[in-house]
Design a protein around this motif. Structure first.
Motif, short mmCIF file in Angstrom:
data_model
loop_
_atom_site.label_atom_id
_atom_site.label_comp_id
_atom_site.label_asym_id
_atom_site.label_seq_id
_atom_site.Cartn_x
_atom_site.Cartn_y
_atom_site.Cartn_z
N GLN A 61 1.28 -0.60 -7.52
CA GLN A 61 0.17 0.33 -7.37
C GLN A 61 -1.10 -0.20 -8.04
O GLN A 61 -2.21 0.06 -7.58
CB GLN A 61 0.53 1.70 -7.93
N GLN A 84 -3.11 -2.27 -5.51
CA GLN A 84 -3.32 -1.74 -4.17
C GLN A 84 -4.78 -1.75 -3.73
O GLN A 84 -5.08 -2.03 -2.58
CB GLN A 84 -2.74 -0.32 -4.06
N ASN A 85 -5.69 -1.45 -4.64
CA ASN A 85 -7.10 -1.38 -4.28
C ASN A 85 -7.74 -2.74 -4.07
O ASN A 85 -8.83 -2.84 -3.51
CB ASN A 85 -7.88 -0.60 -5.34
N GLN A 86 -7.08 -3.81 -4.54
CA GLN A 86 -7.64 -5.16 -4.45
C GLN A 86 -7.01 -6.02 -3.36
O GLN A 86 -7.55 -7.06 -2.98
CB GLN A 86 -7.45 -5.90 -5.79
N LYS A 115 0.81 -1.22 0.00
CA LYS A 115 0.00 0.00 0.00
C LYS A 115 0.85 1.27 0.00
O LYS A 115 0.35 2.35 -0.36
CB LYS A 115 -0.93 0.00 1.20
#
Length: 321
Positions: free
Chosen positions: A172, A175-177, A164
């Motif tokens: 990157q 990162q959201n998953q 993160k």
């Protein structure tokens, strides 16, 4: 820290080319002896919830393969299982002393001193729970069949933090998953450093990240990741197919990789020549999932083990390339 491994091997970070390989029919292979059943003694099965092999390692001094399983008994005992080259599993499992619980062991390797390293999947379970016993990376000493825990680290939280806070583009991209989908089934050690192969998440469909976490000594003794970097982004290609990295075995200038699919698509065996960045598809396995790879150097054999869920596990012996 610079990408020392690329300097040593004369590589550059790039996506890998893909070459098609031969198909391998599990139905005909099973009939001809290509795919064989793993034989688990009834007495042992009575101790276990299931036997679902997830990784493999060849132990030369014992002339046996050691297997891990997604699940063990109701107490989540960190058992390992010895199997000979006929697929016969020993009745008595190996127990890691001083390690009370470690579950979902998805990857194993060993160093030049004979120490074994065990890696859990670092994933949340099917109920969405984050369990400490699934988040471990452990160093284990081995003398014959005697296994003793030396050091361990709760790796999931350290890795999530490093991911993160990374500014590397391919990291990157996940990162959201990563909180919900982090899943790791492979690792190797080179020059005292730890490399993790991510099954999920993928930065793009059919691409697997192999991450360098720096020195294992720092990770285990200081409980921190020295530096996170991308060693390779492996592009398995194949529009319309799903390839999820399930294991890798490094030996010298080559790596064998296996991929599976959660959509019922074929599993594959791949070969990567490191010095030339050449990725080739070696075998195709319809309707079965190759979950673990083990190299046997004495006769240049590669053993592949297949998790069949509630059905008997399978294994396949083939020459290495």
């Amino acid at each position: 820290m610079q990408n020392f491994l690329f300097q040593r091997l004369g590589l550059c970070i790039c996506f890998l080319g893909i070459f098609s390989g031969g198909a391998f029919s599990p139905t005909s292979a099973l009939a001809s002896g290509g795919l064989r059943k793993v034989q688990v003694p009834e007495k042992l099965m009575k101790k276990l919830k299931t036997f679902e092999p997830s990784s493999a390692l060849y132990l030369g001094d014992l002339n046996r393969y050691v297997l891990s399983s997604d699940d063990t008994d109701k107490n989540e005992t960190p058992y390992l299982f010895l199997m000979d080259d006929r697929g016969q599993v020993d009745e008595t499992p190996l127990r890691v002393q001083n390690l009370s619980q470690m579950t979902d062991i998805e990857s194993m390797t060993q160093d030049g001193q004979g120490n074994m390293y065990l890696l859990s999947s670092l994933s949340i379970n099917k109920n969405g729970a984050n369990k400490f016993s699934r988040n471990l990376f452990s160093k284990v000493s081995r003398q014959g069949k005697d296994l003793v825990l030396l050091e361990k680290v709760e790796l999931r939280s350290l890795l999530l933090h490093a991911i993160k806070n990374s500014d590397i583009p391919d990291i990157q991209a996940i990162q959201n998953q990563v909180d919900q989908s982090l899943d790791i089934e492979s690792h190797f050690i080179f020059d005292g450093q730890l490399y993790l192969g991510l099954k999920n998440p993928q930065p793009r469909p059919n691409e697997a990240l192999i991450l360098n976490l720096g020195r294992i000594e720092v990770l285990l003794k200081e409980q921190r990741i020295e530096e996170l970097s991308v060693w390779k982004t492996v592009n398995f290609g194949g529009a319309g197919t799903e390839c999820l990295l399930s294991d890798l075995q490094m030996s010298g200038d080559e790596i064998y990789l296996s991929t599976t699919s959660d959509r019922g698509e074929p599993g594959y065996l791949w070969h990567l020549q490191i010095s030339t960045d050449t990725l080739s598809r070696v075998d195709t396995f319809d309707d079965v999932k190759p979950e673990g790879l083990a190299l046997r150097a004495k006769d240049n054999k590669l053993m592949i083990v297949f998790d069949q869920g509630l059905e008997p596990a399978l294994f396949h012996m083939r020459p290495r390339l």
